[in-house]
Design an enzyme around this catalytic site. Sequence first.
Site, PDB file in Angstrom:
ATOM      1  N   VAL A  32      -7.591 -39.875  38.671  1.00 49.76           N
ATOM      2  CA  VAL A  32      -7.437 -38.955  37.542  1.00 49.76           C
ATOM      3  C   VAL A  32      -8.620 -39.150  36.597  1.00 49.76           C
ATOM      4  O   VAL A  32      -8.968 -40.283  36.252  1.00 49.76           O
ATOM      5  CB  VAL A  32      -6.114 -39.195  36.804  1.00 49.76           C
ATOM      6  CG1 VAL A  32      -5.962 -38.192  35.658  1.00 49.76           C
ATOM      7  CG2 VAL A  32      -4.938 -39.070  37.761  1.00 49.76           C
ATOM      8  N   ASP A 141       9.164 -38.052  44.367  1.00 50.28           N
ATOM      9  CA  ASP A 141       8.599 -39.362  44.016  1.00 50.28           C
ATOM     10  C   ASP A 141       8.879 -39.665  42.537  1.00 50.28           C
ATOM     11  O   ASP A 141       7.972 -39.951  41.768  1.00 50.28           O
ATOM     12  CB  ASP A 141       7.097 -39.390  44.305  1.00 50.28           C
ATOM     13  CG  ASP A 141       6.533 -40.818  44.342  1.00 50.28           C
ATOM     14  OD1 ASP A 141       7.327 -41.769  44.464  1.00 50.28           O
ATOM     15  OD2 ASP A 141       5.306 -40.973  44.239  1.00 50.28           O
TER      16      ASP A 141
END
Length: 650
Positions: A32, A141
């Site tokens: 990220v 998740d």
Amino acid sequence: MDTTLTDPLVGQLLDGRYRVESRIARGGMASVYLALDVRLDRTVALKVMHRSLAEDPQFVKRFIGEAKSVASLSHPNVVQVFDQGTDGSTVYLSMEYVPGKTLRDVLRSRGPLPAREALELMIPVLAALGAAHQAGLVHRDVKPENVLLADDGRVKVVDFGLARAVEASNQTKTGMMIGTIGYMSPEQVTSGVADARSDVYAAGVMLFELITGRQPYEGETPMSIAYRHVHDSVPAPSSIVSSVPPQIDALVAAATDRDPARRPADATAMLVAAVEAHRTLPRGHTGQHSTPLGAGSGTAGTSSTPGISSTPGTAYATGAHTSDVAGHTMIQPKPELTTVPPARSTSRRWRPNWFIVGLAVVMVAGIAFTGWWFSQARYTQVPDLLGQNITAARQQAENAGFKVKIGEPRFDEEVQKDRVLEISPAPGAEVEKGAELTLVASAGPETVPVPNVEKLSAGDAKVKIAEAGLEVGRVSKVPSDTIARDLVVRTNPSVGERVRKGATINLVVSAGLLMPDVSQMMKDQAVQFLQEKGFTVQVDETGDSTPPGTVIAQDPAAGAEVTAGAPVRLTVSKGPDTGWHWPWETDDSLATPDFVNVPDVRLKAVQEAKRELEAAGFKVKTRKLMGGQRVVGENPLGQQPMGSTITIWY
């Protein structure tokens, strides 16, 4: 370590739009980055997939589809997806940047949380998952790492759809288990199947962890943990922290039932249960109280069933028997009838006044009824539901016995969309039980679409933008070979994008078609570029000291305003009349340099081309033609002395 020095993406302009500024985090599937969207001038988070995934076409196809689905999911507790794209071998998502920390960071720094606080974190998470489930999306998740706590207090869920995209890729053929083993439902472990109830299971495990500070199962290997998910039941949080109230135990048990059919059907159903559990906790209750002595010992007057209790001193009557609080049976003898002879009176017989008697009976009955009426607690206070999710607020009000009417949503600059903006009667007002409450949700800030003003004059565009309730900001000019001079090429934000009423819209206006500067380009490259732009090209050759095939002049001159399809005359060098020579071929004092092949970087991104040429030992000079981000020209090519200058056009 400074990621600017070690990460090749830092400093790059992805897709001609996102300038990568720094790396924020790196995970198993993606990294990220913090980036600036230069088109919209806003900070975004870029999630860039690792190369092993990006090279899998099946993953890329599924990833794009999942990104589109998540982008359509608009919810205040879901991290918004703005864009998805590829730049060469780089596959990325552009997302809302949420400065703050993850729920995992909170657990590491604080440890177990009080019951009320844990529920207040879980409720927005369940609201986000519930919205996704209603839209047909499954997270797959759910874990503390995928819950973000913004600096302003907002709770956001991230990474919807990524696990599903990986699940469909070739990466899973090596036996890779998709998800995080500590939060996997039994059906995910045994068959790989996941639906909304699998997310509910993971949410239940996460609530257990928030309350106890640990996951329910620990083992030396992931497979040993997976085995326990399949064969064991998640223990009650109160078995770890004795002060946990029974409402929390019941919520965790329902969410983590090994049989999916016995769990809440989706996160919305669990949200309703969580809101109800939160409501039943005493205000100010933290869950940090000791276990009473003798609890669960079967002491008379208590109930071992959660939520059911008998009050000490209460007796249960059946027939002629009455049970006391100690469980003893008291036999009440039937009263015997006795005859009392009437007394003889020597005085005058008294006769009752039946009117007075009747009036007294009515008065006594009236007083008794009035006491009963006011003893029934007919009135209650309107709960304060302002700022809560409208669905959860409605459920809470109905559970409290109110009738609920949903009013028309209203725009509001401060209250988030789908949060309760107004309650009528107002919170705290005394109303009869069962009264009707009207809940009005916020529609969020009032937004309007940017009007289509392309190909209008700047003056007409300003009028149309003002009519839409917007304002005009900067007006800039760019060359254009398709839009006439002084007409609008585009707006920023783009046409059709919804923006807040009163927002500023920037205009980009055509400066007309300006003649590009192709001097010093090789003839073939210059001719191809100009013909692709619609020009008619004529070439003249003349002797010159520059290398043969180099454009040495052009007409019209660079920067002149022209019309599409205009004729262009190029003058090209054919070398000196006596033959062209390198300087060291005519000057013995100059050493012959080493010649190396010049990499052909045409059609590559500018920064990538520059790095490749510099790595080969050349100096690089860049020249802008039409403002693109791909190299369209390069001079010279072939073999050149190491250290010489290569010019690239883009």
